[in-house]
Design a protein around this motif. Structure first.
Motif, PDB file in Angstrom:
ATOM      1  N   LEU A 153       0.856  -1.187  -0.087  1.00 51.67           N
ATOM      2  CA  LEU A 153       0.204  -0.014   0.061  1.00 51.67           C
ATOM      3  C   LEU A 153       0.893   1.253  -0.049  1.00 51.67           C
ATOM      4  N   MET A 201       3.893   1.723  -1.260  1.00 46.88           N
ATOM      5  CA  MET A 201       4.293   2.012  -2.654  1.00 46.88           C
ATOM      6  C   MET A 201       3.268   2.488  -3.515  1.00 46.88           C
ATOM      7  N   LEU A 202       2.071   2.314  -3.281  1.00 45.56           N
ATOM      8  CA  LEU A 202       1.201   2.726  -4.252  1.00 45.56           C
ATOM      9  C   LEU A 202       0.631   4.108  -3.904  1.00 45.56           C
ATOM     10  N   VAL A 203       0.892   4.500  -2.604  1.00 45.87           N
ATOM     11  CA  VAL A 203       0.411   5.927  -2.350  1.00 45.87           C
ATOM     12  C   VAL A 203       1.559   6.829  -2.430  1.00 45.87           C
ATOM     13  N   PRO A 262       3.650   7.769  -5.049  1.00 43.52           N
ATOM     14  CA  PRO A 262       3.769   8.887  -6.122  1.00 43.52           C
ATOM     15  C   PRO A 262       2.863  10.114  -5.429  1.00 43.52           C
ATOM     16  N   LEU A 263       1.863   9.885  -4.803  1.00 43.50           N
ATOM     17  CA  LEU A 263       0.806  10.950  -4.305  1.00 43.50           C
ATOM     18  C   LEU A 263       1.497  11.759  -3.360  1.00 43.50           C
ATOM     19  N   ILE A 290       4.318  13.871  -5.430  1.00 46.42           N
ATOM     20  CA  ILE A 290       3.495  15.012  -6.149  1.00 46.42           C
ATOM     21  C   ILE A 290       3.129  16.178  -5.297  1.00 46.42           C
ATOM     22  N   LEU A 324       4.491  20.135  -5.188  1.00 49.43           N
ATOM     23  CA  LEU A 324       3.629  21.126  -5.378  1.00 49.43           C
ATOM     24  C   LEU A 324       3.703  22.241  -4.360  1.00 49.43           C
ATOM     25  N   ILE A 338       7.112  23.964  -4.712  1.00 52.65           N
ATOM     26  CA  ILE A 338       6.984  25.259  -6.043  1.00 52.65           C
ATOM     27  C   ILE A 338       6.144  26.520  -5.537  1.00 52.65           C
ATOM     28  N   ASP A 381       7.585  30.303  -5.212  1.00 49.10           N
ATOM     29  CA  ASP A 381       6.940  31.326  -5.713  1.00 49.10           C
ATOM     30  C   ASP A 381       6.436  32.455  -4.834  1.00 49.10           C
ATOM     31  N   THR A 437      -3.266  19.773  -1.801  1.00 51.06           N
ATOM     32  CA  THR A 437      -3.385  19.671  -3.183  1.00 51.06           C
ATOM     33  C   THR A 437      -3.950  20.814  -3.656  1.00 51.06           C
ATOM     34  N   ILE A 466      -2.598  24.931  -5.528  1.00 47.73           N
ATOM     35  CA  ILE A 466      -3.227  25.088  -6.838  1.00 47.73           C
ATOM     36  C   ILE A 466      -3.794  26.405  -6.730  1.00 47.73           C
ATOM     37  N   LEU A 471      -1.347  29.346  -6.662  1.00 48.86           N
ATOM     38  CA  LEU A 471      -0.632  29.416  -8.094  1.00 48.86           C
ATOM     39  C   LEU A 471      -1.534  29.919  -9.141  1.00 48.86           C
ATOM     40  N   VAL A 472      -3.078  29.855  -9.077  1.00 47.89           N
ATOM     41  CA  VAL A 472      -3.786  30.389  -9.817  1.00 47.89           C
ATOM     42  C   VAL A 472      -4.527  31.849  -9.601  1.00 47.89           C
ATOM     43  N   ARG A 486      -2.916  41.513  -9.605  1.00 49.29           N
ATOM     44  CA  ARG A 486      -3.241  41.918 -11.105  1.00 49.29           C
ATOM     45  C   ARG A 486      -2.274  43.007 -11.445  1.00 49.29           C
TER      46      ARG A 486
END
Lengths: 65, 253
Positions: free
Chosen positions: A4, A6-8, A10-11, A14, A18, A21, A25, A48, A52, A55-56, A61
């Motif tokens: 389990l 190893m499966l998680v 990458p999550l 990532i 994120l 970065i 910034d 997560t 994001i 960054l958005v 402005r």
């Protein structure tokens, strides 16, 4: 059945990239749309979506006249 | 040559605001989550479901096609929203801030400006989509059974075309309207509306672009020519309309 963790993995990687970065910034930018400490909290604690969102929507402005 | 210049400038802009990073990452996470949650659904329910002691639930293991369909479903909901939010400002923001005036002072035609934007946006979308669906397929063949390849290619192509359509609609609204929020709302209404229309009235709307995501989920191989053709036609139509709109009105001001 693969492990389990190893499966998680990458999550987690990532997520980590994120956040880093977004923080770099945030550190470099002079002014943001919300106070900087608020963005820092959002990036750190909202998984997560937080980085994001920053960054958005984080950048101020600009106006060329 | 002018087109290349616009594309280069747009790529730089995309890197500067980290769009190259967060859009692929978001799709990667979407593609990753769905197979994982499908696989561990019973464990998750047991842990957090608040079921009474001793409750026994039997959840049949979903087939790999079902998991693939569910992943595309995630892309259709969250993916669409994120795509629209990512590209809502592509033109309207530059128009609002006055950057277009600086840019179009040089001999750049409206058409190459529009298509430069569109090409870069679709490239970012394509990379994100491929990454997301790639990791989903990897996990599906790890946790479930591999999916048969030939039907998969058709399904992927159809879904890609649908996302290209979303980009085209968003860029068009971005050309027409200056306010980013209005752009986002209009694009989402049009995209979701077309899709709901196609899934509610299957008999009369099976040829519209909105039918594409459902066909892709079902991995259909028949009666797909008409929706594909109508989607390509609609993309060309909205592109032509926006360039025409830029030419015919006082678009710069």
């Amino acid at each position: 059945m693969p492990d389990l963790f190893m499966l998680v993995l990458p999550l987690i990687i990532i997520e980590f990239i994120l956040k880093i970065i977004a923080f770099i910034d945030l550190y470099r930018r002079e002014s943001t749309s919300l106070p900087k400490w608020l963005w820092a909290l959002i990036i750190l604690f909202v998984n997560t979506i937080g980085p994001i969102l920053y960054l958005v929507l984080g950048k101020q402005r600009r106006q060329i006249t | 040559m002018k087109l290349v210049m616009i594309i280069k400038k747009e790529c730089l802009e995309t890197f500067r605001i980290h769009r190259w990073l967060w859009l692929p990452v978001f799709f990667l996470l979407l593609g990753l989550m769905q197979p994982l949650t499908s696989n561990f659904l019973s464990d998750i329910l047991e842990q957090f479901g608040g079921l009474p002691e001793g409750a026994v639930i039997e959840i049949p293991a979903p087939s790999s096609e079902e998991v693939y369909g569910a992943t595309l479903g995630q892309f259709t909901q969250l993916g669409t929203i994120v795509l629209v939010l990512a590209f809502m400002g592509s033109i309207s923001e530059e128009r609002r801030s006055g950057e277009v005036k600086m840019l179009l002072l040089r001999p750049v035609s409206y058409a190459s400006y529009w298509f430069g934007k569109f090409i870069v946006s679709s490239t970012v979308m394509t990379v994100s989509f491929l990454l997301g669906i790639g990791i989903a397929l990897f996990y599906i063949q790890l946790l479930f059974e591999p999916i048969l390849m030939p039907a998969l290619y058709g399904s992927l192509a159809m879904y890609w075309l649908w996302m290209l359509f979303i980009i085209a609609v968003t860029t068009t609204f971005s050309t027409l309207i200056k306010r980013q929020t209005v752009v986002a709302v209009c694009s989402l209404i049009v995209v979701f509306g077309m899709q709901m229309f196609a899934s509610m009235f299957t008999s009369i709307a099976s040829w519209t672009p909105g039918a594409l995501p459902n066909l892709a989920v079902a991995m259909a191989t028949e009666e797909i020519v008409l929706p594909i053709a109508s989607t390509i036609f609609s993309i060309a139509l909205v592109a032509w309309m926006s360039v025409l709109y830029m030419k015919k009105t006082d678009w710069l001001y």
